[in-house]
Write a protein that holds these residues in place. Structure first.
Motif, PDB file in Angstrom:
ATOM      1  N   GLY A  93       0.803  -1.262  -0.037  1.00 37.51           N
ATOM      2  CA  GLY A  93      -0.112   0.157   0.101  1.00 37.51           C
ATOM      3  C   GLY A  93       0.951   1.200   0.120  1.00 37.51           C
ATOM      4  N   VAL A  94       2.113   1.120  -0.579  1.00 36.66           N
ATOM      5  CA  VAL A  94       2.958   2.355  -0.420  1.00 36.66           C
ATOM      6  C   VAL A  94       2.401   3.387  -1.724  1.00 36.66           C
ATOM      7  N   PRO A  95       2.268   4.530  -1.426  1.00 34.50           N
ATOM      8  CA  PRO A  95       1.862   5.567  -2.393  1.00 34.50           C
ATOM      9  C   PRO A  95       2.645   5.517  -3.722  1.00 34.50           C
ATOM     10  N   PRO A  96       2.172   5.436  -4.876  1.00 29.96           N
ATOM     11  CA  PRO A  96       2.824   5.150  -6.126  1.00 29.96           C
ATOM     12  C   PRO A  96       4.230   6.000  -6.277  1.00 29.96           C
ATOM     13  N   TRP A  97       4.070   7.319  -6.144  1.00 31.43           N
ATOM     14  CA  TRP A  97       5.256   8.053  -6.201  1.00 31.43           C
ATOM     15  C   TRP A  97       6.494   7.417  -5.379  1.00 31.43           C
ATOM     16  N   LEU A  98       6.173   7.146  -4.041  1.00 31.08           N
ATOM     17  CA  LEU A  98       7.233   6.653  -3.287  1.00 31.08           C
ATOM     18  C   LEU A  98       7.701   5.219  -3.949  1.00 31.08           C
ATOM     19  N   ALA A  99       6.631   4.598  -4.355  1.00 36.04           N
ATOM     20  CA  ALA A  99       6.917   3.140  -4.902  1.00 36.04           C
ATOM     21  C   ALA A  99       7.859   3.261  -5.941  1.00 36.04           C
ATOM     22  N   VAL A 100       7.801   4.222  -6.856  1.00 38.82           N
ATOM     23  CA  VAL A 100       8.713   4.614  -8.181  1.00 38.82           C
ATOM     24  C   VAL A 100       9.842   4.894  -7.575  1.00 38.82           C
ATOM     25  N   ALA A 101       9.979   5.789  -6.472  1.00 36.94           N
ATOM     26  CA  ALA A 101      11.328   6.238  -6.168  1.00 36.94           C
ATOM     27  C   ALA A 101      12.225   4.947  -5.585  1.00 36.94           C
ATOM     28  N   ALA A 102      11.294   3.983  -4.875  1.00 38.16           N
ATOM     29  CA  ALA A 102      11.979   3.025  -4.294  1.00 38.16           C
ATOM     30  C   ALA A 102      12.288   1.859  -5.254  1.00 38.16           C
ATOM     31  N   GLY A 103      11.544   1.887  -6.513  1.00 38.92           N
ATOM     32  CA  GLY A 103      11.901   0.947  -7.529  1.00 38.92           C
ATOM     33  C   GLY A 103      13.349   1.249  -8.019  1.00 38.92           C
ATOM     34  N   THR A 104      13.386   2.908  -8.531  1.00 42.88           N
ATOM     35  CA  THR A 104      14.619   3.384  -9.105  1.00 42.88           C
ATOM     36  C   THR A 104      15.817   2.982  -8.197  1.00 42.88           C
ATOM     37  N   ALA A 105      15.726   3.405  -7.012  1.00 42.91           N
ATOM     38  CA  ALA A 105      16.953   2.822  -5.813  1.00 42.91           C
ATOM     39  C   ALA A 105      17.279   1.385  -5.910  1.00 42.91           C
TER      40      ALA A 105
END
Length: 357
Positions: A93-105
């Motif tokens: 349930g992580v917000p999409p923008w934070l999930a994108v940042a985590a995926g990039t990291a």
């Protein structure tokens, strides 16, 4: 007003002075205003996907073209980031923008890990080793279907925005920022050191360059850029599936890079915006069916035979020439150099073989 006049003078002197830069400026303008004049959903979808794949292609070119680390498993960063972002969004349930940042990291960390493992390898050994990484990740995902969704993947990934125009501009602006950022990085001292490592790593070490550090850095940067594209694609398509890690996708980005012109950044981007819409357009004809891959291969083969350095460098050399005195580039139709006013009648064009430095 002062800053506007200064910006206009810079634009006229540095951008409009060269046809290649003017074409880039026109391309950027068309991308930004396209929805205003032609808001066809199918066209916007093609441009959105092309923008994300352009980030993917440019990231491969930084790694393979500039540093010589030819990666046949570049889909590892693309698909790995997509899965991390999708899992965080769907299961945690992580917000999409934070999930994108985590995926990039996560993709940057995958780049560091794969680069460290392949640090001592060169040439075909490096390429074959990188080819194994996405296959290993696919095997791990398929072995845990309850966690990863198995062959069906993870559907229901939330979009960053529910507005079609919002998704379009997210992809286009992300592409412009990343591509111009990678181009600036490649044109900096960092890019020159990557060139040195690619051309002769032993000589670069003898000159005091810490080659392992720069190779790890370029793996991480390239992985992060490809990961951003993969995460954005997963949220746009609303699914993360094993096809994002397929070997075919890794070889597709190699084709884009060679077709457009390696060690240019802008070449693979141009290749994506040329080849991807053509492939989709050919696929819209029922008569072609699966033959569209044959047509696509024929187009690539013809271009590579006639333009061995790639499409973008070939086009640039047709519309621009080098000054024989100061080596500045000028429009092909100019009679004298814009920098030193030397006559351009004896201008030499770059050789038509080998990658552009």
């Amino acid at each position: 007003m002062y800053w506007l006049r200064r910006l206009f003078r810079w634009f006229a002197a540095d951008v409009l002075a060269l046809p290649s830069r003017a074409l880039v400026a026109l391309w950027v303008l068309v991308l930004l205003v396209l929805p205003v004049f032609y808001a066809d959903p199918y066209v916007l979808r093609i441009v959105t996907l092309a923008s994300l794949f352009a980030i993917f292609a440019a990231s491969w070119d930084l790694l393979a073209g500039y540093s010589g680390q030819v990666n046949f498993g570049h889909a590892l960063f693309f698909g790995g980031s997509a899965y991390v972002s999708a899992m965080l969004s769907v299961k945690a349930g992580v917000p999409p923008w934070l999930a994108v940042a985590a995926g990039t990291a996560a993709a940057a960390l995958l780049g560091l890990a794969s680069g460290y493992i392949c640090l001592r390898l060169r040439g075909s050994y490096l390429s074959l080793a990188t080819l194994a990484f996405p296959l290993i990740l696919v095997g791990l995902l398929l072995a845990a279907p309850g966690f990863s969704g198995g062959e069906l993947g993870l559907p229901g990934v939330p979009r960053l925005t529910n507005k079609p125009l919002g998704n379009y501009y997210i992809a286009v602006i992300a592409m412009l920022v990343v591509v111009f950022g990678l181009w600036a990085l490649a044109d900096s001292r960092f890019g020159l050191l990557l060139h040195a490592i690619r051309d002769d790593e032993l000589a670069a070490r003898a000159a005091g360059i810490n080659t392992p550090r720069y190779k790890l850095a370029v793996f991480a940067i390239s992985g992060a850029a490809a990961g951003l594209a993969g995460a954005l694609l997963a949220h746009y398509m609303r699914i993360a599936a094993p096809f994002l890690l397929e070997t075919a996708l890794s070889f597709q980005v190699v084709i884009w890079g060679i077709f457009g012109g390696i060690a240019t950044i802008y070449g693979p981007v141009a290749a994506v915006f040329v080849l991807y819409p053509i492939t989709e357009w050919i696929g819209s004809f029922q008569a072609f069916g699966e033959r569209r891959l044959l047509v696509f291969a024929a187009i690539v083969l013809v271009v590579l035979l006639w333009m061995p350095r790639g499409f973008a460098p070939w086009l640039r050399d047709r519309i621009e020439t080098n000054c024989p005195r100061c080596k500045q580039r000028n429009a092909a139709w100019r009679a004298s150099c814009r920098a030193c006013t030397a006559p351009l009648s004896a201008t030499e064009r770059p050789r038509a073989s080998g990658p552009r430095a």
